[in-house]
Motif scaffolding. Sequence first.
Motif, PDB file in Angstrom:
ATOM      1  N   SER A 194       2.397  -2.584  -7.461  1.00 42.87           N
ATOM      2  CA  SER A 194       2.363  -1.344  -6.696  1.00 42.87           C
ATOM      3  C   SER A 194       3.567  -0.486  -7.061  1.00 42.87           C
ATOM      4  CB  SER A 194       2.401  -1.636  -5.193  1.00 42.87           C
ATOM      5  OG  SER A 194       1.287  -2.402  -4.801  1.00 42.87           O
ATOM      6  N   ASN A 234       0.867  -1.171   0.000  1.00 43.41           N
ATOM      7  CA  ASN A 234       0.000   0.000   0.000  1.00 43.41           C
ATOM      8  C   ASN A 234       0.908   1.226   0.000  1.00 43.41           C
ATOM      9  OD1 ASN A 234      -1.644   2.188   0.656  1.00 43.41           O
ATOM     10  ND2 ASN A 234      -2.982   0.954   1.935  1.00 43.41           N
ATOM     11  N   ASP A 236      -5.576  -0.644  -8.513  1.00 37.19           N
ATOM     12  CA  ASP A 236      -6.013   0.705  -8.896  1.00 37.19           C
ATOM     13  C   ASP A 236      -6.193   0.749 -10.407  1.00 37.19           C
ATOM     14  OD1 ASP A 236      -5.905   1.546  -6.283  1.00 37.19           O
ATOM     15  OD2 ASP A 236      -4.088   2.764  -6.515  1.00 37.19           O
ATOM     16  N   LYS A 237      -7.087   1.621 -10.866  1.00 33.04           N
ATOM     17  CA  LYS A 237      -7.394   1.744 -12.293  1.00 33.04           C
ATOM     18  C   LYS A 237      -6.431   2.702 -12.991  1.00 33.04           C
ATOM     19  CE  LYS A 237     -11.354  -0.569 -12.530  1.00 33.04           C
ATOM     20  NZ  LYS A 237     -11.679  -1.618 -13.424  1.00 33.04           N
ATOM     21  N   GLU A 274      -6.473  -2.462 -14.845  1.00 32.67           N
ATOM     22  CA  GLU A 274      -5.951  -2.386 -13.479  1.00 32.67           C
ATOM     23  C   GLU A 274      -4.440  -2.536 -13.457  1.00 32.67           C
ATOM     24  OE1 GLU A 274      -7.763  -5.250 -10.913  1.00 32.67           O
ATOM     25  OE2 GLU A 274      -9.718  -4.305 -11.022  1.00 32.67           O
ATOM     26  N   TRP A 300       0.523   4.227  -6.900  1.00 36.73           N
ATOM     27  CA  TRP A 300      -0.676   3.412  -7.036  1.00 36.73           C
ATOM     28  C   TRP A 300      -0.419   2.060  -6.389  1.00 36.73           C
ATOM     29  CZ3 TRP A 300       2.121   4.777 -11.493  1.00 36.73           C
ATOM     30  CH2 TRP A 300       2.869   3.759 -12.060  1.00 36.73           C
ATOM     31  N   LYS A 301      -1.513   1.370  -6.107  1.00 38.30           N
ATOM     32  CA  LYS A 301      -1.393   0.015  -5.583  1.00 38.30           C
ATOM     33  C   LYS A 301      -2.037  -0.948  -6.569  1.00 38.30           C
ATOM     34  CE  LYS A 301      -5.438   0.513  -2.686  1.00 38.30           C
ATOM     35  NZ  LYS A 301      -5.959   0.721  -1.375  1.00 38.30           N
TER      36      LYS A 301
END
Length: 157
Positions: A63, A32, A52-53, A59, A48-49
Motif C-alpha cells: 500500500s 487502506n 490494486d492494478k 497488482e 493505492w492499496k
Amino acid sequence: MDKTHTYTYFGIESNGQIDSRGLVGNKRGIFNPDDITNVLGIQPIRCWKKGDKRRNDTEYLFSSWDAEKSDIGRLDVEAQVLDTIKNLKNKISILNDIKEQYDVNYVIMVVQSIYGDESPLIGFNEDIIEFCYLTGTTINFDTYIYQDEEEASQRIN
C-alpha cells in the motif's frame, strides 16, 4: 535557472521485503489509503492499496499514500520540504498512531531534474530534522542529471 526543477512530497508506504516481484508489503503494513486520508484530513496526490492494478495489469503488493507535493518553482529544497511538512507538523501524534497501527515507512521524497550546471540549493533546517526525528521519516532523493534538453528528451523516450 529556467530548466532545472525540483519537487518534494511526503509518502507513506508498507514496510516489506524486496523480491523478484518488487516490494511485497508485510501483512501488518497493508492499509487502506482512504483510512489514511480520513484520519489525516489531507487529500493524497497518488495512492493505492495492495491488490490494486498497475498500468501494466499486475497488482501492487503493498500500500502507498503520497501527499503534500510542493513544486512551488523554487530550487531551494529546504523551502520546498518546509512547504511539504507545513500541514503535517501539527499531526505528528496522528502519524505516530498510524505507525503504531501499521508497519509503514514515512519518506520525504526530493525529486530533481538538473540540467547542465544549474543546481538546486539543498539543506535541511532544525524544523525539518525535528519532524523527521519525531515521526521516523527518512529523506530520499530521486535525481536526474542531464547535459541539456536533448539528452533529457532521449532518456524520456
